[in-house]
Scaffold this motif. Structure first.
Motif, PDB file in Angstrom:
ATOM      1  N   ASP A 105       0.820  -1.217   0.000  1.00 40.42           N
ATOM      2  CA  ASP A 105       0.000   0.000   0.000  1.00 40.42           C
ATOM      3  C   ASP A 105       0.853   1.266   0.000  1.00 40.42           C
ATOM      4  O   ASP A 105       0.346   2.367   0.165  1.00 40.42           O
ATOM      5  N   ASN A 106       2.158   1.114  -0.206  1.00 40.11           N
ATOM      6  CA  ASN A 106       3.073   2.263  -0.189  1.00 40.11           C
ATOM      7  C   ASN A 106       3.959   2.262  -1.443  1.00 40.11           C
ATOM      8  O   ASN A 106       5.130   2.591  -1.383  1.00 40.11           O
ATOM      9  N   GLN A 107       3.369   1.887  -2.564  1.00 40.38           N
ATOM     10  CA  GLN A 107       4.111   1.796  -3.826  1.00 40.38           C
ATOM     11  C   GLN A 107       3.611   2.893  -4.776  1.00 40.38           C
ATOM     12  O   GLN A 107       2.401   3.103  -4.899  1.00 40.38           O
ATOM     13  N   TYR A 108       4.557   3.527  -5.456  1.00 36.16           N
ATOM     14  CA  TYR A 108       4.216   4.650  -6.320  1.00 36.16           C
ATOM     15  C   TYR A 108       5.011   4.591  -7.626  1.00 36.16           C
ATOM     16  O   TYR A 108       6.124   4.075  -7.653  1.00 36.16           O
ATOM     17  N   ARG A 117       9.745   3.404 -10.110  1.00 36.22           N
ATOM     18  CA  ARG A 117       9.009   2.739  -9.037  1.00 36.22           C
ATOM     19  C   ARG A 117       9.634   3.208  -7.730  1.00 36.22           C
ATOM     20  O   ARG A 117      10.857   3.173  -7.563  1.00 36.22           O
ATOM     21  N   PHE A 169       8.937   4.167  -3.215  1.00 39.38           N
ATOM     22  CA  PHE A 169       8.146   4.040  -1.992  1.00 39.38           C
ATOM     23  C   PHE A 169       8.291   5.330  -1.209  1.00 39.38           C
ATOM     24  O   PHE A 169       9.270   6.055  -1.340  1.00 39.38           O
ATOM     25  N   ASN A 170       7.299   5.617  -0.406  1.00 37.36           N
ATOM     26  CA  ASN A 170       7.265   6.873   0.334  1.00 37.36           C
ATOM     27  C   ASN A 170       7.745   6.673   1.762  1.00 37.36           C
ATOM     28  O   ASN A 170       7.371   5.705   2.419  1.00 37.36           O
ATOM     29  N   TYR A 192      10.138  10.391  -1.884  1.00 33.71           N
ATOM     30  CA  TYR A 192       9.934   9.141  -2.608  1.00 33.71           C
ATOM     31  C   TYR A 192      11.304   8.516  -2.851  1.00 33.71           C
ATOM     32  O   TYR A 192      12.162   9.113  -3.491  1.00 33.71           O
ATOM     33  N   GLU A 221       1.762   8.644  -9.116  1.00 32.87           N
ATOM     34  CA  GLU A 221       0.567   7.809  -9.133  1.00 32.87           C
ATOM     35  C   GLU A 221       0.757   6.639  -8.190  1.00 32.87           C
ATOM     36  O   GLU A 221       1.822   6.026  -8.162  1.00 32.87           O
ATOM     37  N   LYS A 222      -0.284   6.350  -7.435  1.00 34.30           N
ATOM     38  CA  LYS A 222      -0.245   5.175  -6.559  1.00 34.30           C
ATOM     39  C   LYS A 222      -0.189   3.934  -7.438  1.00 34.30           C
ATOM     40  O   LYS A 222      -0.849   3.852  -8.470  1.00 34.30           O
ATOM     41  N   THR A 256      -0.634  -0.209  -7.351  1.00 32.75           N
ATOM     42  CA  THR A 256      -1.143  -1.329  -6.563  1.00 32.75           C
ATOM     43  C   THR A 256      -0.599  -2.623  -7.169  1.00 32.75           C
ATOM     44  O   THR A 256      -1.009  -3.017  -8.262  1.00 32.75           O
TER      45      THR A 256
END
Length: 129
Positions: free
Chosen positions: A79-82, A96, A98-99, A104, A121-122, A124
Protein backbone atom coordinates in the motif's frame (compact mmCIF):
# COMPACT_ATOMS: atom_id res chain seq x y z
CA UNK A 1 31.89 -14.59 -4.41
CA UNK A 2 29.61 -17.48 -5.36
CA UNK A 3 25.93 -17.12 -6.06
CA UNK A 4 23.53 -19.37 -4.16
CA UNK A 5 19.98 -20.21 -5.09
CA UNK A 6 17.37 -20.59 -2.35
CA UNK A 7 13.63 -20.92 -2.62
CA UNK A 8 11.17 -18.35 -1.31
CA UNK A 9 10.45 -20.17 1.96
CA UNK A 10 14.14 -20.46 2.77
CA UNK A 11 14.42 -16.72 2.08
CA UNK A 12 11.50 -16.06 4.43
CA UNK A 13 13.05 -18.05 7.27
CA UNK A 14 16.40 -16.34 6.69
CA UNK A 15 14.68 -12.94 6.79
CA UNK A 16 13.05 -13.83 10.11
CA UNK A 17 16.45 -14.74 11.56
CA UNK A 18 17.82 -11.35 10.49
CA UNK A 19 15.14 -8.99 11.82
CA UNK A 20 17.04 -6.07 13.42
CA UNK A 21 18.78 -5.57 15.72
CA UNK A 22 21.34 -8.22 14.78
CA UNK A 23 25.12 -8.50 14.30
CA UNK A 24 26.64 -6.89 11.20
CA UNK A 25 26.43 -9.86 8.78
CA UNK A 26 22.72 -10.33 9.44
CA UNK A 27 22.19 -6.58 9.26
CA UNK A 28 23.83 -6.48 5.83
CA UNK A 29 21.53 -9.27 4.61
CA UNK A 30 18.50 -7.39 5.96
CA UNK A 31 19.57 -4.24 4.10
CA UNK A 32 20.07 -6.31 0.95
CA UNK A 33 16.44 -7.42 1.16
CA UNK A 34 15.45 -3.80 0.59
CA UNK A 35 18.13 -2.70 -1.85
CA UNK A 36 19.09 -5.83 -3.79
CA UNK A 37 16.69 -8.76 -3.41
CA UNK A 38 13.50 -6.67 -3.65
CA UNK A 39 14.12 -6.19 -7.38
CA UNK A 40 14.72 -9.92 -7.85
CA UNK A 41 11.36 -10.91 -6.34
CA UNK A 42 8.00 -11.09 -8.05
CA UNK A 43 5.20 -8.83 -6.84
CA UNK A 44 3.59 -11.84 -5.17
CA UNK A 45 6.79 -12.77 -3.35
CA UNK A 46 7.17 -9.21 -2.09
CA UNK A 47 3.63 -9.15 -0.74
CA UNK A 48 3.97 -12.63 0.73
CA UNK A 49 7.24 -11.77 2.53
CA UNK A 50 5.74 -8.52 3.83
CA UNK A 51 2.66 -10.31 5.19
CA UNK A 52 4.75 -13.17 6.59
CA UNK A 53 7.00 -10.88 8.61
CA UNK A 54 4.04 -8.79 9.83
CA UNK A 55 3.01 -11.85 11.87
CA UNK A 56 6.37 -12.08 13.64
CA UNK A 57 6.49 -10.51 17.12
CA UNK A 58 10.18 -9.61 16.69
CA UNK A 59 9.34 -7.69 13.52
CA UNK A 60 6.60 -5.82 15.36
CA UNK A 61 9.01 -4.80 18.13
CA UNK A 62 11.77 -3.96 15.67
CA UNK A 63 9.44 -1.79 13.59
CA UNK A 64 9.06 0.58 16.53
CA UNK A 65 12.80 0.96 17.22
CA UNK A 66 14.90 0.10 14.17
CA UNK A 67 15.34 2.33 11.13
CA UNK A 68 16.30 -0.62 8.90
CA UNK A 69 13.01 -2.34 9.77
CA UNK A 70 11.07 0.86 9.09
CA UNK A 71 12.76 1.13 5.68
CA UNK A 72 11.97 -2.53 4.92
CA UNK A 73 8.35 -1.95 5.93
CA UNK A 74 8.05 1.11 3.72
CA UNK A 75 9.72 -0.66 0.76
CA UNK A 76 7.71 -3.88 0.90
CA UNK A 77 4.34 -2.47 1.98
CA UNK A 78 2.05 -3.03 -1.04
CA UNK A 79 0.00 0.00 0.00
CA UNK A 80 3.07 2.26 -0.19
CA UNK A 81 4.11 1.80 -3.83
CA UNK A 82 4.22 4.65 -6.32
CA UNK A 83 5.12 5.40 -9.91
CA UNK A 84 6.97 8.71 -9.87
CA UNK A 85 7.36 10.60 -13.14
CA UNK A 86 10.41 12.85 -13.34
CA UNK A 87 11.90 15.36 -15.73
CA UNK A 88 15.66 15.74 -15.41
CA UNK A 89 17.65 17.53 -18.14
CA UNK A 90 14.56 17.41 -20.39
CA UNK A 91 14.38 13.61 -20.12
CA UNK A 92 11.16 12.19 -18.70
CA UNK A 93 11.33 8.90 -16.80
CA UNK A 94 9.06 6.86 -14.56
CA UNK A 95 10.48 5.31 -11.39
CA UNK A 96 9.01 2.74 -9.04
CA UNK A 97 9.33 4.26 -5.57
CA UNK A 98 8.15 4.04 -1.99
CA UNK A 99 7.27 6.87 0.33
CA UNK A 100 9.02 7.67 3.60
CA UNK A 101 8.36 10.95 5.29
CA UNK A 102 8.26 13.67 2.66
CA UNK A 103 10.32 11.82 0.03
CA UNK A 104 9.93 9.14 -2.61
CA UNK A 105 12.76 6.62 -2.39
CA UNK A 106 14.03 4.16 -4.99
CA UNK A 107 16.42 2.44 -2.53
CA UNK A 108 17.03 2.81 1.17
CA UNK A 109 19.50 5.64 0.54
CA UNK A 110 18.33 7.17 -2.77
CA UNK A 111 15.36 9.48 -3.14
CA UNK A 112 13.97 11.56 -5.95
CA UNK A 113 14.51 15.29 -5.57
CA UNK A 114 11.18 17.07 -5.40
CA UNK A 115 12.15 19.65 -8.03
CA UNK A 116 12.34 16.89 -10.69
CA UNK A 117 8.99 15.25 -9.87
CA UNK A 118 6.27 16.04 -12.38
CA UNK A 119 3.75 13.40 -11.33
CA UNK A 120 3.02 10.68 -8.79
CA UNK A 121 0.57 7.81 -9.13
CA UNK A 122 -0.24 5.17 -6.56
CA UNK A 123 0.76 1.71 -7.77
CA UNK A 124 -1.14 -1.33 -6.56
CA UNK A 125 0.87 -4.53 -6.98
CA UNK A 126 -0.99 -7.61 -8.19
CA UNK A 127 -0.92 -10.72 -6.06
CA UNK A 128 0.68 -13.52 -8.04
CA UNK A 129 0.56 -16.43 -5.61
Amino acid sequence: MSTFTIDFFELGFLAEACIPPRPIARTMFWQNLTDKYWSQMTEGERIHLFEWLQKNWQFEESLVKEEDTQIFHARFNPDNQYMVKTNYNDVEEVHRAFNMGERYYTTSTSWIAEKYIIGVEKFTPKREY
